[in-house]
Design a protein around this motif. Structure first.
Motif, mmCIF file in Angstrom:
data_model
loop_
_atom_site.group_PDB
_atom_site.id
_atom_site.type_symbol
_atom_site.label_atom_id
_atom_site.label_comp_id
_atom_site.label_asym_id
_atom_site.label_seq_id
_atom_site.Cartn_x
_atom_site.Cartn_y
_atom_site.Cartn_z
ATOM 1 N N VAL A 136 0.864 -1.179 0.000
ATOM 2 C CA VAL A 136 0.000 0.000 0.000
ATOM 3 C C VAL A 136 0.901 1.231 0.000
ATOM 4 O O VAL A 136 1.848 1.310 0.791
ATOM 5 N N ILE A 137 0.613 2.170 -0.890
ATOM 6 C CA ILE A 137 1.411 3.390 -0.934
ATOM 7 C C ILE A 137 0.555 4.595 -0.537
ATOM 8 O O ILE A 137 -0.653 4.610 -0.755
ATOM 9 N N ILE A 138 1.211 5.572 0.062
ATOM 10 C CA ILE A 138 0.544 6.791 0.509
ATOM 11 C C ILE A 138 0.794 7.884 -0.529
ATOM 12 O O ILE A 138 1.889 7.995 -1.078
ATOM 13 N N GLY A 139 -0.200 8.708 -0.783
ATOM 14 C CA GLY A 139 -0.001 9.802 -1.717
ATOM 15 C C GLY A 139 -1.245 10.655 -1.846
ATOM 16 O O GLY A 139 -2.191 10.513 -1.059
ATOM 17 N N VAL A 140 -1.239 11.524 -2.837
ATOM 18 C CA VAL A 140 -2.364 12.438 -3.042
ATOM 19 C C VAL A 140 -2.679 12.553 -4.533
ATOM 20 O O VAL A 140 -1.787 12.433 -5.381
ATOM 21 N N PRO A 141 -3.953 12.805 -4.869
ATOM 22 C CA PRO A 141 -4.304 13.050 -6.279
ATOM 23 C C PRO A 141 -3.633 14.337 -6.756
ATOM 24 O O PRO A 141 -3.469 15.285 -5.987
ATOM 25 N N LEU A 142 -3.248 14.359 -8.010
ATOM 26 C CA LEU A 142 -2.627 15.562 -8.565
ATOM 27 C C LEU A 142 -3.666 16.667 -8.767
ATOM 28 O O LEU A 142 -4.797 16.405 -9.176
ATOM 29 N N LYS A 143 -3.269 17.880 -8.464
ATOM 30 C CA LYS A 143 -4.145 19.037 -8.666
ATOM 31 C C LYS A 143 -3.951 19.632 -10.055
ATOM 32 O O LYS A 143 -4.880 20.177 -10.658
ATOM 33 N N ASP A 144 -2.736 19.574 -10.561
ATOM 34 C CA ASP A 144 -2.421 20.186 -11.852
ATOM 35 C C ASP A 144 -2.706 19.232 -13.005
ATOM 36 O O ASP A 144 -2.694 18.008 -12.846
ATOM 37 N N THR A 145 -2.948 19.795 -14.160
ATOM 38 C CA THR A 145 -3.032 18.996 -15.385
ATOM 39 C C THR A 145 -1.607 18.663 -15.821
ATOM 40 O O THR A 145 -0.743 19.531 -15.865
ATOM 41 N N ILE A 146 -1.371 17.400 -16.138
ATOM 42 C CA ILE A 146 -0.037 16.934 -16.513
ATOM 43 C C ILE A 146 0.051 16.757 -18.031
ATOM 44 O O ILE A 146 -0.879 16.261 -18.673
ATOM 45 N N LYS A 147 1.175 17.169 -18.596
ATOM 46 C CA LYS A 147 1.428 17.002 -20.021
ATOM 47 C C LYS A 147 2.605 16.046 -20.219
ATOM 48 O O LYS A 147 3.617 16.132 -19.511
ATOM 49 N N ILE A 148 2.479 15.133 -21.141
ATOM 50 C CA ILE A 148 3.583 14.274 -21.545
ATOM 51 C C ILE A 148 4.208 14.887 -22.792
ATOM 52 O O ILE A 148 3.506 15.176 -23.774
ATOM 53 N N LEU A 149 5.518 15.095 -22.738
ATOM 54 C CA LEU A 149 6.210 15.781 -23.829
ATOM 55 C C LEU A 149 6.965 14.801 -24.717
ATOM 56 O O LEU A 149 7.331 13.704 -24.289
ATOM 57 N N ASP A 150 7.251 15.227 -25.934
ATOM 58 C CA ASP A 150 8.108 14.436 -26.810
ATOM 59 C C ASP A 150 9.565 14.886 -26.623
ATOM 60 O O ASP A 150 9.859 15.739 -25.776
ATOM 61 N N LYS A 151 10.461 14.334 -27.416
ATOM 62 C CA LYS A 151 11.895 14.621 -27.261
ATOM 63 C C LYS A 151 12.234 16.078 -27.546
ATOM 64 O O LYS A 151 13.247 16.587 -27.068
#
Length: 228
Positions: A136-151
């Protein structure tokens, strides 16, 4: 082999050198309210009835200092203070060598001073309630919108935020499974970014618990503003 025991071996990772902080000494020894940062999670573990033993992993040059601090702040459950490795993963592996695999094993960052006992309690309850879980891991939902970038640094895609989770510590596992995951990682020469990633490679199921946004890792000078 893990036998369903609810007792915890608490491994504290305190072997970092703190280059990004620029203090001139390891960041876990930074004092806040007259105590080194790493003492705060140790005090939580010391007071918790779930924690049976504590293993602190630190730099070779800090072994005696940590032992002195544990005595000063009355951290009596310390089973051993052991030498860390060149990477966090190797440090935790050194601690696992003397941890009981009959226990649940919790791994905690030494520079997360705002750990709460409820994380341990809720993690153990999840493991007991759901036999399919290996950790079980502890953490929090992300508040910001995340972008996956290319090279080239351009936006490639935008994953759904509701499925993204920022991972904190402690991370809590069945002892025998965590040891097996570390052994497999060493065999494969795989270096993960956290303990859970090693267990995931075995195909094991990991649950989550919602922690607190203030359970931050003190890593940079910017983080010091939060302490102040």
């Amino acid at each position: 082999m893990y036998s369903g025991n609810s007792k915890i071996t608490f491994i504290l990772a305190a072997a970092g050198v703190g280059k990004r902080m620029g203090l001139g000494y390891p960041k876990q020894f930074l004092e806040w309210k007259s105590k080194p940062l790493y003492i705060y999670p140790l005090e939580v573990a010391e007071k918790s009835s779930l924690v049976q033993e504590i293993i602190v992993v630190t730099g070779e040059e800090s072994l005696n200092v940590v032992k002195e601090h544990c005595e000063k702040y009355k951290i009596t459950k310390v089973k051993a203070v052991v030498k860390g490795g060149s990477e966090r993963q190797y440090s935790i592996e050194n601690g696992l060598k003397i941890a009981s695999d009959e226990n649940i094993i919790a791994v905690q960052d030494g520079v997360r001073p705002f750990m709460k006992e409820r994380y341990l309690i809720e993690a153990v309850d999840r493991l007991k309630e759901n036999k399919e879980l290996s950790g079980v891991i502890i953490g929090v939902p992300l508040k910001d919108t995340i972008k996956i970038l290319d090279k080239e640094g351009n936006v490639k895609e935008t994953p759904e935020r509701k499925y993204l989770f920022s991972t904190h510590t402690p991370q809590v596992f069945k002892g025998d499974i965590l040891k097996k995951a570390y052994e497999k990682a060493r065999e494969d020469k795989f270096l993960g970014t956290d303990d859970s990633s090693l267990v995931e490679r075995l195909g094991e199921k990991i649950g989550t618990i919602i922690g607190d946004y203030d359970n931050i890792k003190i890593t940079t000078q910017e983080d010091l503003k939060f302490l102040k």
